[in-house]
Every structure is written in C-alpha cells, then in structure tokens.
Enzyme design. Sequence first.
Site: not given
Ligand code: EPU
Length: 433
Positions: A98, A28, A311, A130, A128
């Site tokens: 998101r 996914k 995850d 940011d 976030p």
């Molecule tokens: N974060 C920030 N600021 C940002 C971006 C992220 O503070 O601008 C923080 C987040 O709050 C978190 C950490 O950085 O604490 C990592 O977040 P990341 O951006 O890596 O996560 P994401 O891209 O939003 C993807 C997966 C998630 C998975 C995370 C971590 C997708 C669609 N989602 O999310 O998957 O948990 O990486 O591996 O790729 C799921 O599949 O159920 C799911 C939530």
Amino acid sequence: MTNNASNEALTIQGGTPLSGEVTVKRAKNSALYLILASLLTTEPIRLQDVPRLSDVDVILDILRHVGVDVRWHGRDLFLQAKHIHTCSAPYSLVSKMRASFVIMGALLARCGESRVSMPGGCAFGPRPIDRHIRAFKSLGVTISEEGGDFYARRDDLLSGRVVFEAPTVGGTQNVILACAASSREVIIENAALEPEVGDLCTMLSEMGAEITGAGTSVITIRGVEGLKGVTYRPISDRIEAGTFMMATAATRGVVTLRDVDAGIFGQVIDKLRESGVRIEVEEANSLLVDARGELRPIDVEATEYPGFPTDLQAPFSSYLATIPGRSTVRDRVYPDRFTHVAELQRAGVDLKLNDRTLEIFGGDLSPARLHAADIRAGGALVIAALAAPGRSVVTGVKYLDRGYEALGERLRGLGANVHRFGIPRDLATGTYG
Ligand code: EPU
C-alpha cells in the site's frame, strides 16, 4: 531474507526468557519514503544502514521500473534518478504494498504528472486513499480515475492549503514529496505527527528543501527547485524495538536494546512500565528492559503519535495475554486490526472482541500452530509462541520478512529456540494447522 518465504515457517520452542542485547534496525516506515525522495533530484542519494526487508525490495522494484539507478553496497543504498523513463507505477507492483501509492506525489513533482494504480485492500480491513486524493485536489492537481488507475496532473507549481480531516501518515508524506521541489507555498494542517514524517522532512531539508513545522500538526513547505543529493541515515525503528521489548516482557526476560531513540516511543515505555516492566534509558541510544518483576494487567488504546502505536497493538496483546487478569486493547487508528485474535485463541488465550475492544483474560499460553496474516500480527504470534512452553509453528513468514529483518536469527541471539524451515506448498496457507 529469502524469496521463498511463502513456503516457510518458524518453529519456536517457547518458555525461555529472552536475555542479552539486540541492535535495532533503521525504520522501515521511514526508509520507504526516503527512498521515494530520490525522485526529487538528479543527484546521487546514499541511504545508510537500510533494513533488508521485502517491503524495501518492492519499493526499489518500482523505482527501477520508473528508471532510477538502484545499487546496494553492503547495507547502504545508492539511488540516482538521472533519467526517468515513465511516470507510471503499474498495478502489478503497487498492489504488493500500500505504501507504494505515495510514489504519486514524488512522480507528480518530477514529471508534472503521474499514473498510479489504486492500492489493493489489506488483511486488516479497508485502508482508503481518499484523503490523499482530496489533498492533491485542494492544491490544484487534476485527478481522474480510469480502470483502477489514478491519473494526476499539475499544470503549475502547487500552492494552497491542505486540511486533513484526520491525520494520515502516508497522505502527509505524499503531499510533502509532491511539494518539496515544485510548489509555491503549501500549508498542511492536521499533518501526521509520526517521527517517520519528521525524518522525511529532515532528509528533504538536507537536500535543500524549505520545510518548517515537521513534528507539529502544521507543516509549511516552500518548494525549492534543484534539490541536491545527500547521504542520510534513517531513524531507528520504534516498531521493531517495541516488538523486541514486548517479546522480552512476554518471556519475563532482560534485554538491552541498542541503537534506539527513546525519545520516539510515545506511550510504549509508559504502558510497559504501567504493567510492571522496568525500563531504564541506560546511556545514549540504549534501553534496558527487565520483566522479572511482578506484572499486572492494564488497558491500552492505540491512537496516532504520540499515542500508543497501532503497529504495536497486536504484539502488546500477546504480551498482555501472558499476565493473569483482565486487560483491554482498543485500536482507534484501525478499528478492525485484529487478525491475531483467532490465532491467539488457538494458543489457549481467553479473548473476547466486543464493540472493537479486545478483552484479554491472561494466563498461561499453550504451544500451537499459528498463522500470521499481516506484519504486526506476525510479530504478535511470534511473541505468543516465545511465551508458550513447548513447540509452536508460525506460518505466514512472508509477512514477517516485510517488516522484521532476520527476526528468527536475532531472537536466537537472545537465547530463543527459533528455526526456520520449508513446508510443503499445500500447507503454506492460512489453513495450515
Ligand atoms: N485513512 C483514510 N483515508 C486515507 C488515508 C488513511 O481513511 O486516505 C485512514 C486509514 O484507513 C487509517 C487511518 O486513516 O484508519 C490512518 O492511516 P494512515 O494513512 O496514517 O496509514 P498509512 O500511511 O497507510 C502508515 C504505516 C502503517 C501504520 C499506519 C498508522 C507505512 C508504510 N505504513 O500507514 O504501518 O500502521 O501508518 O501508523 O508507513 C506496518 O508497518 O505494519 C504498517 C501497517
């Protein structure tokens, strides 16, 4: 998949060890971004074997909204972004998921500008964006915020250096999509190492992009105009595979997983083995999971790849809850991702959440009514129900449908007694049970 999932539940008659074979679907968290990559070319894209999930439907609705031609042919997805009508992704669509915020980079590449609503909150605390915004700004993108929308504009090709203060999977993919077809040279430092980021880079490279360093913390992109169409199959879903492995372990079963890539499991295999599960890489793309031996409690900490994935933290907690003794689980990526805890307590598990560390005193689970508040908490509760002898009911099926294709049916194929049924609307909420 059903459109009525918010009104459905799973009944699970637990206590039977899983056995047999299951074929793991494609990832996914790759497919969502590979779909967005279709915006970078006017040529046709064919994505093979795409998982049928409601999250995929959401991203496709957004693509249709901006003007991409979307067609399914069996499990293959045909996408063509010949003409784009709008560079705007509205709140009504972005708020559903998101990950859709990552369309900002792809639209910025395609149109020179994009307007994307701020994504909503999420069941496991603030998430976030940011770092995405700061990254774009460091490449010369102008970003303003108006009424909950971000408006991004580039007056030139992007160039420069992005230094993420901490890795972000979505942020790294947003920048890659923004730059692959419309940058001079861009260097991303502290890039996310997750295999799904590498998968996006591989597909873009097959489309003609010049990207080096994928899978390392420094990625270099030299934008190439006129990316081509491609036929591409996403990588295997390591999180879905891990969930099946933990369900097997929690029920003391023996299951062979087909179509997996054992090379992208990070610490998952190590941690299952440490707890006593036998795992054999049987032949190319197959893993045997045998949990009939003696199992022991262990400690696990979720971190960025190649560490143990956040995850799988909740599904692993359910498995550890079946092992007598004290285990601990900590999540360094999302320190508040513990919506499953109160539900596991309803299944009789002795758990304490202290200073963002979950202490689990494992033993026998009891059947219960359990409500999933996010995708992976849903996976965890299904595992708990499979392990608890007796009849449990799991609500929140719409979250399972976001990340696990036909989960009930596939568990039935492994001998589990799982049925999906409609429940009255007033009971289809978190208060059910
Ligand atoms: N974060 C920030 N600021 C940002 C971006 C992220 O503070 O601008 C923080 C987040 O709050 C978190 C950490 O950085 O604490 C990592 O977040 P990341 O951006 O890596 O996560 P994401 O891209 O939003 C993807 C997966 C998630 C998975 C995370 C971590 C997708 C669609 N989602 O999310 O998957 O948990 O990486 O591996 O790729 C799921 O599949 O159920 C799911 C939530």
